[in-house]
Write an enzyme that holds these catalytic residues in place. Sequence first.
Site, PDB file in Angstrom:
ATOM      1  N   CYS A   1      65.543   6.130  49.510  1.00  0.00           N
ATOM      2  CA  CYS A   1      65.548   7.595  49.540  1.00  0.00           C
ATOM      3  C   CYS A   1      65.345   8.100  48.112  1.00  0.00           C
ATOM      4  O   CYS A   1      64.805   7.379  47.265  1.00  0.00           O
ATOM      5  CB  CYS A   1      66.800   8.146  50.207  1.00  0.00           C
ATOM      6  SG  CYS A   1      68.351   7.796  49.355  1.00  0.00           S
ATOM      7  N   ASN A  50      69.650   7.699  46.343  1.00  0.00           N
ATOM      8  CA  ASN A  50      70.430   6.506  46.743  1.00  0.00           C
ATOM      9  C   ASN A  50      71.933   6.795  46.796  1.00  0.00           C
ATOM     10  O   ASN A  50      72.759   5.910  46.545  1.00  0.00           O
ATOM     11  CB  ASN A  50      70.144   5.296  45.837  1.00  0.00           C
ATOM     12  CG  ASN A  50      70.622   3.960  46.385  1.00  0.00           C
ATOM     13  OD1 ASN A  50      70.945   3.048  45.639  1.00  0.00           O
ATOM     14  ND2 ASN A  50      70.682   3.814  47.689  1.00  0.00           N
ATOM     15  N   CYS A  60      72.944   9.385  49.427  1.00  0.00           N
ATOM     16  CA  CYS A  60      73.180   9.979  50.758  1.00  0.00           C
ATOM     17  C   CYS A  60      72.526   9.156  51.861  1.00  0.00           C
ATOM     18  O   CYS A  60      73.189   8.405  52.572  1.00  0.00           O
ATOM     19  CB  CYS A  60      72.680  11.422  50.805  1.00  0.00           C
ATOM     20  SG  CYS A  60      73.621  12.552  49.745  1.00  0.00           S
ATOM     21  N   ARG A  61      71.217   9.289  52.020  1.00  0.00           N
ATOM     22  CA  ARG A  61      70.576   8.717  53.208  1.00  0.00           C
ATOM     23  C   ARG A  61      70.465   7.200  53.190  1.00  0.00           C
ATOM     24  O   ARG A  61      70.857   6.530  54.157  1.00  0.00           O
ATOM     25  CB  ARG A  61      69.178   9.338  53.389  1.00  0.00           C
ATOM     26  CG  ARG A  61      69.211  10.809  53.728  1.00  0.00           C
ATOM     27  CD  ARG A  61      67.869  11.480  53.540  1.00  0.00           C
ATOM     28  NE  ARG A  61      67.475  11.506  52.135  1.00  0.00           N
ATOM     29  CZ  ARG A  61      66.319  11.939  51.671  1.00  0.00           C
ATOM     30  NH1 ARG A  61      65.399  12.364  52.514  1.00  0.00           N
ATOM     31  NH2 ARG A  61      66.067  11.940  50.377  1.00  0.00           N
ATOM     32  N   SER A  62      69.912   6.644  52.105  1.00  0.00           N
ATOM     33  CA  SER A  62      69.668   5.190  52.155  1.00  0.00           C
ATOM     34  C   SER A  62      70.935   4.338  52.105  1.00  0.00           C
ATOM     35  O   SER A  62      70.982   3.294  52.765  1.00  0.00           O
ATOM     36  CB  SER A  62      68.633   4.750  51.109  1.00  0.00           C
ATOM     37  OG  SER A  62      69.078   4.956  49.796  1.00  0.00           O
ATOM     38  N   ASP A  64      66.943  15.682  53.977  1.00  0.00           N
ATOM     39  CA  ASP A  64      67.845  15.418  52.856  1.00  0.00           C
ATOM     40  C   ASP A  64      69.082  16.305  53.022  1.00  0.00           C
ATOM     41  O   ASP A  64      68.956  17.527  52.995  1.00  0.00           O
ATOM     42  CB  ASP A  64      67.097  15.758  51.565  1.00  0.00           C
ATOM     43  CG  ASP A  64      67.888  15.375  50.342  1.00  0.00           C
ATOM     44  OD1 ASP A  64      69.108  15.164  50.462  1.00  0.00           O
ATOM     45  OD2 ASP A  64      67.286  15.289  49.266  1.00  0.00           O
TER      46      ASP A  64
HETATM   47  P1  4NP Z   1      69.470  11.117  48.916  1.00  0.00           P
HETATM   48  O1  4NP Z   1      69.949  12.615  48.616  1.00  0.00           O
HETATM   49  O2  4NP Z   1      68.054  10.995  48.440  1.00  0.00           O
HETATM   50  O3  4NP Z   1      69.571  11.023  50.417  1.00  0.00           O
HETATM   51  O4  4NP Z   1      70.424  10.202  48.194  1.00  0.00           O
HETATM   52  C1  4NP Z   1      69.877  13.209  47.351  1.00  0.00           C
HETATM   53  C2  4NP Z   1      70.826  12.927  46.401  1.00  0.00           C
HETATM   54  C3  4NP Z   1      70.763  13.542  45.159  1.00  0.00           C
HETATM   55  C4  4NP Z   1      69.761  14.448  44.889  1.00  0.00           C
HETATM   56  C5  4NP Z   1      68.802  14.724  45.838  1.00  0.00           C
HETATM   57  C6  4NP Z   1      68.863  14.090  47.077  1.00  0.00           C
HETATM   58  N1  4NP Z   1      69.717  15.121  43.625  1.00  0.00           N
HETATM   59  O5  4NP Z   1      68.879  15.998  43.449  1.00  0.00           O
HETATM   60  O6  4NP Z   1      70.514  14.786  42.733  1.00  0.00           O
END
Ligand code: 4NP
Length: 157
Positions: free
Chosen positions: A11, A14, A16-18, A127
């Site tokens: 993702c 790294n 939240c989703r993955s 997201d």
């Molecule tokens: P992820 O979510 O890609 O599912 O881990 C996010 C986590 C952090 C951010 C964006 C998406 N950020 O902008 O910091």
Amino acid sequence: MSNRKKVLFVCLGNICRSPLAEGILKKKLEDTGLDSSFEVDSCGTGDWHIGETPDHRTQANARQNGIILESRARQLKPEDLDYYDHILVMDRSNLNNTIKLDPGDNLGKVELLRNYDPQGQGRDVPDPYFGGSEGFQNVFDILNRSIEYWLTTQKQN
Ligand code: 4NP
């Protein structure tokens, strides 16, 4: 040499989703006695959260669904594309950023995870980072059914 199938979820951050996808697949493999046949990891295309544990909202959601997350965020690197057999990405932006890093001829390994979602084939995993807590259960449900179906395709091979 290990003939374990190597699976990497990707993702953006790294956190939240993955990591949740990693935890869901590991739990399914443990529950079905298949954990020694697979190696599972996750990473992000971005570098903002390197070394961090998953977002507290993701951890809470995982716990509510019976899963403890143990990963630390790391960034995708070109060697990952050579090493892993299946690289399952959360959205189109991740897909583009992953493909750009390919040092060789690995594009056939890279797929949108939701290609395996019976209820939204080919869509992005949204997201949840900037949204409310209901977004996390929605992501859990999407990941859970996509990974369940992906796993059935692996058992056939
Ligand atoms: P992820 O979510 O890609 O599912 O881990 C996010 C986590 C952090 C951010 C964006 C998406 N950020 O902008 O910091």
